[in-house]
Motif scaffolding. Structure first.
Motif, PDB file in Angstrom:
ATOM      1  N   VAL A   1       0.838  -1.209   0.000  1.00 32.98           N
ATOM      2  CA  VAL A   1       0.000   0.000   0.000  1.00 32.98           C
ATOM      3  C   VAL A   1       0.872   1.258   0.000  1.00 32.98           C
ATOM      4  O   VAL A   1       0.572   2.240  -0.685  1.00 32.98           O
ATOM      5  CB  VAL A   1      -0.956  -0.014   1.221  1.00 32.98           C
ATOM      6  N   ARG A   2       1.958   1.214   0.723  1.00 30.84           N
ATOM      7  CA  ARG A   2       2.851   2.387   0.766  1.00 30.84           C
ATOM      8  C   ARG A   2       3.516   2.618  -0.584  1.00 30.84           C
ATOM      9  O   ARG A   2       3.935   3.727  -0.903  1.00 30.84           O
ATOM     10  CB  ARG A   2       3.893   2.212   1.871  1.00 30.84           C
ATOM     11  N   LYS A   3       3.600   1.548  -1.358  1.00 32.50           N
ATOM     12  CA  LYS A   3       4.205   1.683  -2.697  1.00 32.50           C
ATOM     13  C   LYS A   3       3.190   2.221  -3.705  1.00 32.50           C
ATOM     14  O   LYS A   3       3.499   3.126  -4.476  1.00 32.50           O
ATOM     15  CB  LYS A   3       4.736   0.311  -3.137  1.00 32.50           C
ATOM     16  N   THR A   4       1.962   1.669  -3.651  1.00 36.55           N
ATOM     17  CA  THR A   4       0.996   2.013  -4.717  1.00 36.55           C
ATOM     18  C   THR A   4       0.012   3.102  -4.294  1.00 36.55           C
ATOM     19  O   THR A   4      -0.647   3.697  -5.145  1.00 36.55           O
ATOM     20  CB  THR A   4       0.187   0.766  -5.117  1.00 36.55           C
ATOM     21  N   HIS A   5      -0.173   3.281  -3.010  1.00 39.19           N
ATOM     22  CA  HIS A   5      -1.049   4.325  -2.444  1.00 39.19           C
ATOM     23  C   HIS A   5      -2.544   4.107  -2.682  1.00 39.19           C
ATOM     24  O   HIS A   5      -3.351   4.995  -2.409  1.00 39.19           O
ATOM     25  CB  HIS A   5      -0.642   5.721  -2.958  1.00 39.19           C
ATOM     26  N   ARG A   6      -2.886   2.980  -3.226  1.00 39.23           N
ATOM     27  CA  ARG A   6      -4.310   2.669  -3.405  1.00 39.23           C
ATOM     28  C   ARG A   6      -4.497   1.171  -3.129  1.00 39.23           C
ATOM     29  O   ARG A   6      -3.664   0.362  -3.513  1.00 39.23           O
ATOM     30  CB  ARG A   6      -4.774   2.949  -4.836  1.00 39.23           C
ATOM     31  N   ALA A   7      -5.624   0.834  -2.471  1.00 39.44           N
ATOM     32  CA  ALA A   7      -5.840  -0.583  -2.157  1.00 39.44           C
ATOM     33  C   ALA A   7      -7.304  -0.973  -2.366  1.00 39.44           C
ATOM     34  O   ALA A   7      -8.207  -0.208  -2.027  1.00 39.44           O
ATOM     35  CB  ALA A   7      -5.439  -0.863  -0.711  1.00 39.44           C
ATOM     36  N   ILE A   8      -7.477  -2.155  -2.913  1.00 42.58           N
ATOM     37  CA  ILE A   8      -8.819  -2.748  -3.003  1.00 42.58           C
ATOM     38  C   ILE A   8      -8.727  -4.170  -2.453  1.00 42.58           C
ATOM     39  O   ILE A   8      -7.906  -4.980  -2.920  1.00 42.58           O
ATOM     40  CB  ILE A   8      -9.344  -2.783  -4.448  1.00 42.58           C
ATOM     41  N   CYS A   9      -9.532  -4.465  -1.456  1.00 40.12           N
ATOM     42  CA  CYS A   9      -9.580  -5.815  -0.897  1.00 40.12           C
ATOM     43  C   CYS A   9     -10.615  -6.611  -1.692  1.00 40.12           C
ATOM     44  O   CYS A   9     -11.764  -6.177  -1.807  1.00 40.12           O
ATOM     45  CB  CYS A   9      -9.983  -5.779   0.567  1.00 40.12           C
ATOM     46  N   VAL A  10     -10.210  -7.739  -2.215  1.00 44.35           N
ATOM     47  CA  VAL A  10     -11.106  -8.537  -3.047  1.00 44.35           C
ATOM     48  C   VAL A  10     -11.218  -9.942  -2.453  1.00 44.35           C
ATOM     49  O   VAL A  10     -10.209 -10.583  -2.174  1.00 44.35           O
ATOM     50  CB  VAL A  10     -10.600  -8.635  -4.503  1.00 44.35           C
ATOM     51  N   GLU A  11     -12.430 -10.401  -2.244  1.00 40.21           N
ATOM     52  CA  GLU A  11     -12.623 -11.754  -1.694  1.00 40.21           C
ATOM     53  C   GLU A  11     -13.971 -12.306  -2.150  1.00 40.21           C
ATOM     54  O   GLU A  11     -14.868 -11.552  -2.507  1.00 40.21           O
ATOM     55  CB  GLU A  11     -12.564 -11.719  -0.164  1.00 40.21           C
TER      56      GLU A  11
END
Lengths: 361, 331
Positions: free
Chosen positions: B258-268
């Protein structure tokens, strides 16, 4: 062929070989164990009432002969597991009063470091696997302990105790099927004290007229029914099941008729409502296993009334000392909250150090 | 030589190697022996190892899983197959009370080295009762470990680690993935001679710079497909982080990505309420709030029981198109 065995015997139980082999010292020791359990329970009740003990307290008073008689038959490869009324079995397998009493007080010196409480005593070093709080939940575990003994090629068995209220749980029936299907050396001992909490047997269980254990016939399993007032009868009956497990690797259900003098737990406000005072008094006066055994031994000339008084006094002093030990013991440190959850974390293994295991805060 | 084997074969190899590694390892479950496994994961193992080690259980999950827990206390290492992980619900007391808490309530005197494994997935048109995804439910319980391999390599390496672990491990597979092929090295290609994937270590399945998909199990495969679409059609370079295990959780890998890409989506493929993504997005919010350029999103299965009708059930589960659409909303 499944069949009822012991009660059809006309041989007096005292004459059974397993009882004939008892020395006077052995007989006194059995008395001492029963008296120690009673005094332990009486002392714990006193401290429950003065708010030193939390939660539930299910007392074994009146049922002492069941644990003491059956556990006295066991050897090094035999195992014990029971439900929440577990103090008597714990003392009978050799756990100390100190660690058991301290557990009730929630102290760090308790047998489970204060993490289990009254219903969850364990001593794997004495082949004692609990102490289980969910009614009937321990019955598949008992089959599993027997499976483990058999898998390792040992001659042993598991005594798995349950109350009469547990016999209607599905897990018990699944365990019975597995025990018979896979020939597991497990002995289910139904401690029938007549009441599943406040509901009488007649209002809770459908069973054949021969008794609760007769349900075993549906699983092609041997069964027996024993009057629990007499240690001789318990030892003679359970020994047959132990031999069946050891020699033939077959399971047994045994119903032992017994009675609890107190309520389901100390919190049972209706203990004298669903049972009449007369009924309770009748059992206390005429069917008390300690009185019965004491009188048996006096009749045999093994002990005198004074000997009994000395045993009783000694056990009372031991229980008082255990309470003193518990009172003086420290409570667990707050840091203990996160110990004993994962083996790998406790042992600081690579697996225990990999990834986040706990998510608070 | 690198070899391609299926997820099913990878699991079987892992089981077979552990049966050889430790005499106390046994497999118990419905149809695991003579029938060769309802999903053929254990095919051939009964013929090789015999009645003592590979045992057909009656349909009696509470009984045989409870029995396995009892046996594990004596040092047996049972690997219990649930034909569907959905059937865990009939063994719930054994799996939640006895497996998870005996160690604690005994003050650490007991441990329960049991593995319960089986498929935990929807998407196969078998209705709600056979389509549960309980990874969040079991991961909620301290004392349990939850593992969710997404490919053959991890399936083999993780099942071996799970069997050697001294705590209860609930190992959730996917019937949809059983036929998936992937590269799994043979043992002579591996330093140490065997494939062990540590539990608690996530794996970056696709390097990226613009956003991170955090996924487990089959959702990893769906995310990889979505990432390809994003790269080809939208010039977005997504990272795909495969958790591999839910508990323990590789928090460091999540935060690093997350610190690298600055965006997160949790998928499950789990349900949304208190799902795995809910836990992870809360952790990201607490620990990497200042690194975020967009809100953390969650993509889950629809918040409804599994629909039988095949075209409708498909719509309940995360798809590459849905993931692409949600990704575009924050990129």
């Amino acid at each position: 062929m499944a069949s009822k065995t012991a009660n059809q015997s006309t041989v007096p139980f005292a004459d059974a070989p397993i009882n004939q082999s008892l020395t006077a010292g052995d007989k006194i020791e059995l008395l001492r164990q029963m008296v120690r359990i009673r005094r332990f329970e009486q002392t714990s009740l006193k401290h429950y009432h003065n708010d030193s003990i939390g939660g539930f307290l299910h007392l074994y008073i009146g049922q002492e002969s069941v644990a003491v008689g059956s556990i006295s038959l066991l050897g090094e490869n035999d195992h014990v597991i029971t439900a929440y009324r577990d103090h008597g079995h714990a003392l009978a397998v050799g756990m100390g009063m100190n660690e058991c009493m301290a557990e009730l007080f929630g102290k760090a010196t308790g047998c489970s470091k204060g993490k289990g409480g009254s219903m969850h005593y364990f001593a794997p070093d004495k082949n004692y696997w609990g102490g289980h709080g969910i009614v009937g939940g321990q019955t598949p575990l008992g089959a599993g302990l027997a499976f483990g003994v058999k898998y390792k090629g040992l001659k042993g068995c598991c005594l798995c105790y349950l109350g009469d209220g547990a016999i209607n749980q599905g897990a018990f029936h699944e365990a019975l099927n597995l025990a018979s299907l896979w020939s597991l050396p497990v002995i289910y001992i139904i401690e029938n004290n007549g009441y599943s909490m406040g509901t009488s047997q007649a209002r809770s269980s459908a069973f054949p007229k021969e008794g609760l254990a007769a349900r075993a016939e549906g699983y092609n399993m041997d069964w027996d029914k024993i009057d629990g007032v007499s240690l001789y009868e318990i030892r003679a009956g359970v020994q047959k099941a132990v031999e069946r497990a050891h020699e033939h690797c077959r399971p047994t259900i045994i119903e032992i008729l017994t009675y609890r003098h107190k309520g389901h737990s100390v919190a049972d406000a209706n203990a004298e409502k669903y049972r009449t005072k007369e009924e309770i008094q009748e059992y206390m006066n005429k069917h008390d296993p300690i009185e019965f055994w004491k009188n048996t031994l006096i009749g045999e000339g093994v002990i005198s009334e004074d000997d009994y008084k000395a045993i009783n006094k000694e056990a009372g002093a031991e229980a008082d000392a255990a309470a003193e030990f518990a009172i003086k013991s420290p409570y667990p440190d707050e840091s203990a909250i996160f110990d004993d959850i994962y083996w790998e974390v406790d042992n600081n293994t690579e697996a225990g150090r990999t990834g986040r295991h706990f998510f608070h805060g | 030589m690198p070899r391609e084997i299926t997820y099913r074969e990878a699991l079987r190899e892992g089981l077979d190697e552990e049966l050889a590694h430790d005499d106390n390892v046994i497999i118990i479950g419905e149809e695991v022996a003579e029938y060769n496994g309802a999903y053929k994961v254990t095919e051939g193992l009964w013929k090789k190892w015999g009645d003592k080690r590979i045992i057909d259980a009656p349909i009696s999950e509470a009984g045989f899983i409870g029995m396995g827990i009892g046996a594990s206390m004596l040092g047996i290492r049972p690997v219990m197959e649930l034909m569907f992980f959905s059937f865990a619900y009939v063994a719930f007391d054994q799996m939640m009370n006895n497996a998870a808490t005996c160690r604690y309530m005994s003050g650490g005197l007991i441990n329960v080295p049991i593995v319960v494994r089986g498929p935990a997935n929807g998407g196969t048109n078998v209705g709600a009762t056979h389509s549960h995804t309980p990874e969040n439910i079991f991961a909620n319980m301290p004392g349990l470990k939850v593992v969710t391999p997404s490919n053959p390599y991890d399936a083999k390496g993780l099942i071996k680690s799970a069997i050697r672990d001294n705590d209860p491990v609930y190992f959730m597979e996917s019937t949809v993935l059983y036929g998936m092929t992937g590269t799994v090295p043979s043992n002579d290609e591996i330093e140490g001679g065997e494939l062990l994937v540590p539990i608690g270590k996530a794996s970056v399945k696709r390097e990226g710079t613009d956003l991170t998909f955090i996924a487990h199990g089959r959702a990893v495969v769906t995310c990889l497909a979505a990432a390809e679409i994003l790269a080809e059609k939208h010039n977005i370079n997504a990272e795909v982080l495969d958790l591999r295990s839910i508990r323990p959780l590789d928090e460091e890998a999540i935060m690093a990505s997350v610190r690298k890409t600055h965006r997160a989506i949790c998928v499950e493929e789990n349900k949304p309420f208190c799902g795995v993504g809910a836990q992870i997005s809360s952790m990201i919010m607490e620990q990497a709030f200042d690194d975020l350029d967009a809100p953390v999103l969650r993509i889950t299965s629809a918040d409804a029981p599994a629909f039988y009708s095949p075209p409708i059930e498909k719509l309940q589960l995360p798809s590459p198109d849905e993931i692409v659409e949600r990704a575009l909303s924050i990129c």
